[in-house]
Design a protein around this motif. Sequence first.
Motif, PDB file in Angstrom:
ATOM      1  N   UNK A  57       0.844  -1.206   0.000  1.00  0.00           N
ATOM      2  CA  UNK A  57       0.000   0.000   0.000  1.00  0.00           C
ATOM      3  C   UNK A  57       0.877   1.254   0.000  1.00  0.00           C
ATOM      4  N   UNK A  58       1.921   1.257   0.856  1.00  0.00           N
ATOM      5  CA  UNK A  58       2.826   2.406   0.915  1.00  0.00           C
ATOM      6  C   UNK A  58       3.547   2.618  -0.418  1.00  0.00           C
ATOM      7  N   UNK A  59       3.951   1.520  -1.069  1.00  0.00           N
ATOM      8  CA  UNK A  59       4.628   1.630  -2.370  1.00  0.00           C
ATOM      9  C   UNK A  59       3.690   2.259  -3.404  1.00  0.00           C
ATOM     10  N   UNK A  60       2.429   1.831  -3.393  1.00  0.00           N
ATOM     11  CA  UNK A  60       1.461   2.397  -4.337  1.00  0.00           C
ATOM     12  C   UNK A  60       1.244   3.883  -4.058  1.00  0.00           C
ATOM     13  N   UNK A  61       1.166   4.254  -2.776  1.00  0.00           N
ATOM     14  CA  UNK A  61       1.006   5.661  -2.416  1.00  0.00           C
ATOM     15  C   UNK A  61       2.208   6.476  -2.897  1.00  0.00           C
ATOM     16  N   UNK A  62       3.410   5.916  -2.705  1.00  0.00           N
ATOM     17  CA  UNK A  62       4.629   6.625  -3.112  1.00  0.00           C
ATOM     18  C   UNK A  62       4.651   6.848  -4.620  1.00  0.00           C
ATOM     19  N   UNK A  63       4.321   5.790  -5.369  1.00  0.00           N
ATOM     20  CA  UNK A  63       4.365   5.910  -6.828  1.00  0.00           C
ATOM     21  C   UNK A  63       3.299   6.877  -7.350  1.00  0.00           C
ATOM     22  N   UNK A  64       2.166   6.926  -6.670  1.00  0.00           N
ATOM     23  CA  UNK A  64       1.088   7.831  -7.099  1.00  0.00           C
ATOM     24  C   UNK A  64       1.160   9.188  -6.398  1.00  0.00           C
ATOM     25  N   UNK A  65       2.181   9.353  -5.546  1.00  0.00           N
ATOM     26  CA  UNK A  65       2.422  10.621  -4.841  1.00  0.00           C
ATOM     27  C   UNK A  65       1.170  11.092  -4.083  1.00  0.00           C
ATOM     28  N   UNK A  66       0.674  10.202  -3.248  1.00  0.00           N
ATOM     29  CA  UNK A  66      -0.501  10.518  -2.444  1.00  0.00           C
ATOM     30  C   UNK A  66      -0.380   9.799  -1.110  1.00  0.00           C
ATOM     31  N   UNK A  67      -1.322  10.073  -0.221  1.00  0.00           N
ATOM     32  CA  UNK A  67      -1.330   9.440   1.089  1.00  0.00           C
ATOM     33  C   UNK A  67      -2.766   9.156   1.502  1.00  0.00           C
ATOM     34  N   UNK A  68      -3.046   7.874   1.768  1.00  0.00           N
ATOM     35  CA  UNK A  68      -4.392   7.474   2.163  1.00  0.00           C
ATOM     36  C   UNK A  68      -4.570   7.570   3.668  1.00  0.00           C
ATOM     37  N   UNK A  69      -5.800   7.817   4.098  1.00  0.00           N
ATOM     38  CA  UNK A  69      -6.099   7.783   5.521  1.00  0.00           C
ATOM     39  C   UNK A  69      -5.998   6.350   6.022  1.00  0.00           C
ATOM     40  N   UNK A  70      -5.804   6.192   7.331  1.00  0.00           N
ATOM     41  CA  UNK A  70      -5.661   4.854   7.907  1.00  0.00           C
ATOM     42  C   UNK A  70      -6.931   4.027   7.695  1.00  0.00           C
ATOM     43  N   UNK A  71      -8.102   4.678   7.631  1.00  0.00           N
ATOM     44  CA  UNK A  71      -9.344   3.940   7.414  1.00  0.00           C
ATOM     45  C   UNK A  71      -9.343   3.266   6.043  1.00  0.00           C
ATOM     46  N   UNK A  72      -8.706   3.913   5.058  1.00  0.00           N
ATOM     47  CA  UNK A  72      -8.577   3.314   3.732  1.00  0.00           C
ATOM     48  C   UNK A  72      -7.669   2.087   3.806  1.00  0.00           C
ATOM     49  N   UNK A  73      -6.572   2.204   4.569  1.00  0.00           N
ATOM     50  CA  UNK A  73      -5.657   1.066   4.728  1.00  0.00           C
ATOM     51  C   UNK A  73      -6.401  -0.122   5.323  1.00  0.00           C
ATOM     52  N   UNK A  74      -7.179   0.114   6.361  1.00  0.00           N
ATOM     53  CA  UNK A  74      -7.917  -0.976   7.012  1.00  0.00           C
ATOM     54  C   UNK A  74      -8.930  -1.592   6.056  1.00  0.00           C
ATOM     55  N   UNK A  75      -9.612  -0.724   5.298  1.00  0.00           N
ATOM     56  CA  UNK A  75     -10.602  -1.204   4.338  1.00  0.00           C
ATOM     57  C   UNK A  75      -9.939  -2.110   3.290  1.00  0.00           C
ATOM     58  N   UNK A  76      -8.799  -1.674   2.758  1.00  0.00           N
ATOM     59  CA  UNK A  76      -8.083  -2.445   1.738  1.00  0.00           C
ATOM     60  C   UNK A  76      -7.631  -3.789   2.301  1.00  0.00           C
ATOM     61  N   UNK A  77      -7.061  -3.783   3.513  1.00  0.00           N
ATOM     62  CA  UNK A  77      -6.567  -5.028   4.114  1.00  0.00           C
ATOM     63  C   UNK A  77      -7.693  -6.034   4.326  1.00  0.00           C
ATOM     64  N   UNK A  78      -8.819  -5.550   4.828  1.00  0.00           N
ATOM     65  CA  UNK A  78      -9.947  -6.449   5.077  1.00  0.00           C
ATOM     66  C   UNK A  78     -10.476  -7.036   3.774  1.00  0.00           C
ATOM     67  N   UNK A  79     -10.574  -6.200   2.753  1.00  0.00           N
ATOM     68  CA  UNK A  79     -11.122  -6.664   1.480  1.00  0.00           C
ATOM     69  C   UNK A  79     -10.180  -7.651   0.796  1.00  0.00           C
ATOM     70  N   UNK A  80      -8.880  -7.363   0.848  1.00  0.00           N
ATOM     71  CA  UNK A  80      -7.898  -8.274   0.241  1.00  0.00           C
ATOM     72  C   UNK A  80      -7.887  -9.607   0.978  1.00  0.00           C
ATOM     73  N   UNK A  81      -7.886  -9.555   2.306  1.00  0.00           N
ATOM     74  CA  UNK A  81      -7.854 -10.796   3.087  1.00  0.00           C
ATOM     75  C   UNK A  81      -9.079 -11.653   2.803  1.00  0.00           C
ATOM     76  N   UNK A  82     -10.226 -11.025   2.608  1.00  0.00           N
ATOM     77  CA  UNK A  82     -11.465 -11.760   2.353  1.00  0.00           C
ATOM     78  C   UNK A  82     -11.399 -12.516   1.018  1.00  0.00           C
TER      79      UNK A  82
END
Length: 203
Positions: free
Chosen positions: A118-143
Amino acid sequence: MNQDLYSYSIQMQRFLEAQDKRIMKLEHELKRLTDELAELKNKPPIHVDKIEYKFDQLKVESLDGTLNIGLNPTDLNNIDEFAVNNQPVPPAPNLFPGREIVVQEIHNDILSDLENMIHDAETQLKTSLESSYHDFIKQDVERQLHQRINMYFDNLSYAERAPQQRDNVKEKIREKVKSDIQTALFQFITHSQAETGGNPNGV
């Protein structure tokens, strides 16, 4: 005798009249169907122009939904069978030794590396997601992760299922799933930026 012959001729005449009416009715119905078919053939085909969606005009009120890793896992439930030359091909038996163990190892490897991805994607796209987005992504990927890994195992060739191929197959599938996740992350972050007019944090 003459009376019987007369009654028979009357009945025959009525029968022929009924048959004649029925034939006329069928001919009328056939003509109507023929006319309808000709009318359908003469209608111009329906053409749908390109449909464009403008994401920059959307306003996001809440974050929910599904982050799909490549092929939507729900689509896999609709695949009944594959066919080659119009002949059904039964699914190959799962000959891969210790498959469940390897699937779990890949699952654990990817989850432990997901935050870095997630951090690598943020770095390449020059942006920063809120922690709630990180949690959402992790839960969805794990599912979706187990089903995604198993899909690649199901597509292994017979030669790849040999015991000596275990490490190569594990690495190959792990990289494929990671690539799917990276693609999904880039799409998710890009759409999030478009919907919020820039940074997902609203900055």
